[in-house]
Design an enzyme around this catalytic site. Sequence first.
Site, mmCIF file in Angstrom:
data_model
loop_
_atom_site.group_PDB
_atom_site.id
_atom_site.type_symbol
_atom_site.label_atom_id
_atom_site.label_comp_id
_atom_site.label_asym_id
_atom_site.label_seq_id
_atom_site.Cartn_x
_atom_site.Cartn_y
_atom_site.Cartn_z
ATOM 1 N N TYR A 223 0.879 -1.177 0.000
ATOM 2 C CA TYR A 223 0.000 0.000 0.000
ATOM 3 C C TYR A 223 0.911 1.220 0.000
ATOM 4 O O TYR A 223 1.690 1.427 0.932
ATOM 5 C CB TYR A 223 -0.910 0.006 1.230
ATOM 6 N N HIS A 405 -16.889 -2.239 3.873
ATOM 7 C CA HIS A 405 -15.520 -2.332 4.409
ATOM 8 C C HIS A 405 -15.470 -3.216 5.650
ATOM 9 O O HIS A 405 -16.208 -3.008 6.611
ATOM 10 C CB HIS A 405 -15.002 -0.937 4.764
#
Length: 610
Positions: A223, A405
């Site tokens: 990430y 999420h």
Amino acid sequence: MQVPSPSVREAASMYGTAVAVFLVILVAALQGSVPPESPFPYRIPLDPEGTLELSWNVSYTQEMVHFQLRVREFRAGVLFGMSDRGELENADLVVLWTNGDSTYFGDAWSDQKGQIHLDSQQDYQLLQAERTSESLTLLFKRPFSTCDPQDYLIEDGTVHLVYGILEQPFPSLEAINTSVLRTGLQRVQLLKPNISTPALPSDIRTMEIHVPDVLVPGEETTYWCYITELPVGFSRHHIVMYEPIITKGNEALVHHMEVFQCAAEFESFPQFNGPCDSKMKPERLNFCRHVLAAWALGAKAFYYPEEAGVAFGGPGSSRFLRLEVHYHNPLKKQGQRDSSGIRLYYTATLRRFDAGVMELGLVYTPVMAIPPQEEAFVLTGYCTDKCTQMALPPSGIHIFASQLHTHLTGRKVVTVLARDGREREIVNRDSHYSPHFQEIRMLKKIVSVHPGDVLITSCTYNTEDRTLVTVGGFGIQEEMCVNYVHYYPQTQLELCKSAVDPGFLQQYFYLVNRFNSEEVCTCPQASVPQQFASVPWNSFSRDVLKALYDSAPISMHCNKSSAVRFQGEWNLQPLPKIISKLEEPAPQCPASRGQSPSCPTVVSINGDKS
């Protein structure tokens, strides 16, 4: 059934006829669902090397998906299909293979050992096979639902696609075992909503937010975080559309991206360009959490409704933005450089409504926990009627998109709207949810929420691979259950979430301690995670925890964007009473197409199918 190989002249004639017939069929099948110049509007690479490329289209009138699978450097065959979580066992497959003399195409399935079997009901229909010097292209279709117990039900939400490459001929389909193939998986939303594209304003401008020539680490997952800023004096604008910018050649590397706006209460944010988990990342970057744009593999451009846009710039808005790019590099390639990002389309002509983002689900707190070794443990968060009555305008709000999420153990997520004690409609549902594939998804139909409505968000978790309890929290090994809903008009309500009342959870610890031989830590100075860690996880402690979450009063967070709760009493609130639940829709079986063939199709990959 063996079919003799045609001569070159016959093959050429058959190929021409097949192409003509196929085009007629395809145009008729897809008419009205996509522009003629783009019969396959969605496209993704399946494998990291780019050997397999999938394109597809969806016909909602026929409840059919048309696929185009391109295989570069074709050798002896390919398999493609779908499974619950991306495993090659118990998968619904279509296989093209050769025994060295003839080539076959068949609907198949794999058992628990990965052994492949021909399906007695052939629901994948081959439309065309064409081979060039560079690749093989297969065109085929399959209904959403087949009512075949060996077939995957294609639903809204995430679909785990699986693939395999056959390097050598096999004497029969049953001789193939997935364990000996080069295989992989790719996640995608197949059933894209059939929504017309809104017109863009004449004064549209663009802004590219991309990472600056990053050297991608040779690791499977990275990430990458990059901080940028809007120009000084940038006035208030509306974002009305955004689309991905992918560096050429990195289509299989860039998995998903998000643009966050930083908190307005900070005047400045330090520059940063590096891995998001780096020890060098400034702590202040954790305050860049307001989502402006999000893209995931397979998604196209995202358009806001014509009457709304996302406001950014101007007074009360931070100039600082954080771009986060998720690189999926399973081959751990070194030396790849990337400048991918997101292109924002914005206008100075403000639209009628500001679009807002509201958090639904569970508060980030350890009082909501999942025991270890659970196959499907459900936690539910509420946005209660008391909160919507107080915080929403009389005309209500309109949800047009949603981003679900969880963290690593999440398997299913659903948000349901209830009114007057009755569940009315699904806001968003993903029955094959993966935490590794998160995107903002347009809803097929706008959902209107009125004062007094209840929004119920439930997440299903799998902790079979864990030996310790999983508590709620911000850490990746902790859990969340959130639905970020995108709506208009924007209100002050930014967070409408709940958690079990902490006092009732303490009663749970006392009860478990009383009825177990092992001592459970209930001392006042112990934290909730410490108390959960001391629970002996047997059928009693598990069942009582489930019962607690299903019945105990909740603590509501009915919060403004300033993180201050709306005025009122929000602790020890009763669970909303639901007297009527929505029924699961029964799959619609396709109309009978006559006797299903019991043998695979023999294919001449010079361009036609027999």
